[in-house]
Design a protein around this motif. Structure first.
Motif, short mmCIF file in Angstrom:
data_model
loop_
_atom_site.label_atom_id
_atom_site.label_comp_id
_atom_site.label_asym_id
_atom_site.label_seq_id
_atom_site.Cartn_x
_atom_site.Cartn_y
_atom_site.Cartn_z
N ALA A 98 108.11 -23.52 -2.22
CA ALA A 98 107.65 -22.83 -1.02
C ALA A 98 108.68 -22.93 0.10
O ALA A 98 109.39 -23.94 0.22
CB ALA A 98 106.33 -23.42 -0.55
N PRO A 99 108.77 -21.90 0.95
CA PRO A 99 109.69 -21.96 2.09
C PRO A 99 109.47 -23.20 2.96
O PRO A 99 110.43 -23.76 3.49
CB PRO A 99 109.37 -20.68 2.85
N ALA A 100 108.22 -23.63 3.09
CA ALA A 100 107.94 -24.81 3.91
C ALA A 100 108.67 -26.04 3.39
O ALA A 100 109.13 -26.88 4.18
CB ALA A 100 106.43 -25.07 3.96
N GLU A 101 108.80 -26.18 2.08
CA GLU A 101 109.52 -27.31 1.49
C GLU A 101 111.01 -27.22 1.80
O GLU A 101 111.67 -28.22 2.05
CB GLU A 101 109.31 -27.34 -0.02
N ILE A 139 116.19 -16.26 3.03
CA ILE A 139 116.81 -15.58 4.17
C ILE A 139 115.72 -15.06 5.10
O ILE A 139 115.79 -15.24 6.33
CB ILE A 139 117.71 -14.42 3.69
N LYS A 140 114.70 -14.41 4.54
CA LYS A 140 113.62 -13.85 5.35
C LYS A 140 112.83 -14.97 6.04
O LYS A 140 112.43 -14.83 7.20
CB LYS A 140 112.67 -13.03 4.47
N SER A 141 112.63 -16.08 5.35
CA SER A 141 111.93 -17.22 5.95
C SER A 141 112.75 -17.80 7.09
O SER A 141 112.21 -18.14 8.15
CB SER A 141 111.67 -18.29 4.89
N GLY A 142 114.05 -17.93 6.87
CA GLY A 142 114.93 -18.46 7.91
C GLY A 142 114.95 -17.58 9.15
O GLY A 142 114.98 -18.09 10.28
N ASN A 143 114.90 -16.27 8.95
CA ASN A 143 114.87 -15.36 10.10
C ASN A 143 113.66 -15.63 10.98
O ASN A 143 113.74 -15.59 12.21
CB ASN A 143 114.83 -13.91 9.61
N MET A 144 112.53 -15.91 10.35
CA MET A 144 111.30 -16.17 11.10
C MET A 144 111.40 -17.47 11.89
O MET A 144 110.82 -17.60 12.98
CB MET A 144 110.12 -16.22 10.13
N LEU A 145 112.15 -18.43 11.36
CA LEU A 145 112.26 -19.75 11.99
C LEU A 145 113.52 -19.89 12.85
O LEU A 145 113.76 -20.95 13.40
CB LEU A 145 112.28 -20.83 10.91
N ALA A 146 114.31 -18.83 12.94
CA ALA A 146 115.59 -18.87 13.66
C ALA A 146 116.55 -19.88 13.04
O ALA A 146 117.28 -20.59 13.74
CB ALA A 146 115.37 -19.17 15.14
N VAL A 147 116.53 -19.97 11.72
CA VAL A 147 117.48 -20.79 10.96
C VAL A 147 118.23 -19.85 10.03
O VAL A 147 117.65 -19.31 9.09
CB VAL A 147 116.77 -21.90 10.15
N GLU A 148 119.50 -19.65 10.28
CA GLU A 148 120.28 -18.70 9.48
C GLU A 148 120.70 -19.31 8.15
O GLU A 148 121.31 -20.38 8.12
CB GLU A 148 121.53 -18.25 10.25
N GLU A 184 102.69 -17.28 3.49
CA GLU A 184 103.98 -17.88 3.81
C GLU A 184 104.24 -17.82 5.31
O GLU A 184 104.73 -18.77 5.92
CB GLU A 184 105.10 -17.18 3.05
N LYS A 185 103.92 -16.68 5.92
CA LYS A 185 104.10 -16.55 7.36
C LYS A 185 103.27 -17.59 8.10
O LYS A 185 103.71 -18.15 9.10
CB LYS A 185 103.70 -15.14 7.81
N GLY A 186 102.07 -17.84 7.60
CA GLY A 186 101.20 -18.84 8.23
C GLY A 186 101.79 -20.23 8.16
O GLY A 186 101.79 -20.97 9.15
N TRP A 187 102.31 -20.61 6.98
CA TRP A 187 102.94 -21.92 6.83
C TRP A 187 104.11 -22.07 7.80
O TRP A 187 104.24 -23.09 8.48
CB TRP A 187 103.47 -22.09 5.41
N LEU A 188 104.97 -21.06 7.82
CA LEU A 188 106.18 -21.14 8.64
C LEU A 188 105.85 -21.15 10.13
O LEU A 188 106.48 -21.87 10.91
CB LEU A 188 107.10 -19.97 8.30
N GLN A 189 104.86 -20.37 10.52
CA GLN A 189 104.47 -20.34 11.93
C GLN A 189 103.91 -21.69 12.35
O GLN A 189 104.21 -22.18 13.45
CB GLN A 189 103.43 -19.24 12.16
N GLU A 190 103.12 -22.32 11.48
CA GLU A 190 102.58 -23.63 11.80
C GLU A 190 103.69 -24.67 11.90
O GLU A 190 103.65 -25.54 12.78
CB GLU A 190 101.57 -24.06 10.72
#
Length: 232
Positions: A98-101, A139-148, A184-190
């Motif tokens: 998972a992106p969270a990991e 890449i898409k997950s990093g964009n949401m978290l501002a991590v390139e 996934e968006k929910g995990w990353l936002q949290e």
């Protein structure tokens, strides 16, 4: 000169002696590869990353080297290594990670850039479609978290392939190949919100320390651990 995500990263001073010292100082504990302060270096290109990761891989015993490893490397704005974390060992399907990991340590350490690395025990550095899909997802997950996500290296004990060097990172960043699902968006936002709350608590604790307030009171108000308060 090899490139990393089309950008010229800060120049690193590397030498044979440096990497021998690195070999002696790196160790793996609790799924983390820990570096002393002297070895949290700036990286110039994919070759620098491979040299470090090859050293780490070769320190493993023969049985461990026959397993697939997946690491993440976090960098700050100056492209200095903040951490190297072993996220998964022995997994045959990175799609299930998972992106969270993957981004947990990056959020905790306030990294703004990340490099993905995994080894192929087979000895092949050929990039699979699964590798491309997984990278696109990160890449898409990093964009949401501002991590390139700068690069993804596929390594063996002797060689490597860099997604950035052969243009795959640029291709994936411009594609609509993968979109995050709501879960996934929910995990990353949290994760992002929790990191912001943690920063606010630490800023408050730091200010209270400057005002001479005792540790017990700071802990009661901020809910931070005493060990974390003492580090501020």
């Amino acid at each position: 000169m090899a490139r990393m995500c089309g950008q010229s990263l800060s120049r690193a001073v590397t030498s044979k002696g440096f990497f021998i010292t690195l070999l002696l100082n790196l160790y793996i504990a609790n799924m983390n590869v820990r570096l002393s302060s002297a070895h949290k270096i700036k990286v110039l290109n994919s070759a620098d990353i491979f040299t470090i990761m090859q050293t780490i891989l070769l320190r493993e015993n023969k049985i461990r080297r026959s397993q697939e490893h997946f690491w993440v490397i976090g960098l700050n704005n100056a492209s200095k290594i903040l951490f190297i974390e072993l996220v998964s060992l022995g997994a045959t399907n990175r799609v299930e990670i998972a992106p969270a990991e993957v981004f947990r340590m990056a959020i905790y350490k306030a990294a703004v850039k990340m490099i993905l690395v995994h080894n192929h025990p087979s000895g092949s550095v050929k990039i699979s479609e699964a590798d491309r899909d997984f990278t696109d997802r990160m890449i898409k997950s990093g964009n949401m978290l501002a991590v390139e996500v700068l690069d993804h290296l596929v390594i063996t004990e002797e060689s490597y392939t860099s997604f950035a060097d052969i243009g795959i990172m640029d291709e994936l960043k411009q594609s609509g190949r993968y979109e995050l699902i709501d879960k996934e968006k929910g995990w990353l936002q949290e994760m992002k919100l929790e990191a912001e709350r943690d920063k606010e608590r630490k800023d408050m604790a730091r200010k209270m320390k400057e005002e001479g307030i005792d540790t017990d009171t700071i802990q009661r108000i901020t809910q931070l651990r005493k060990i974390d308060i003492k580090k501020l």
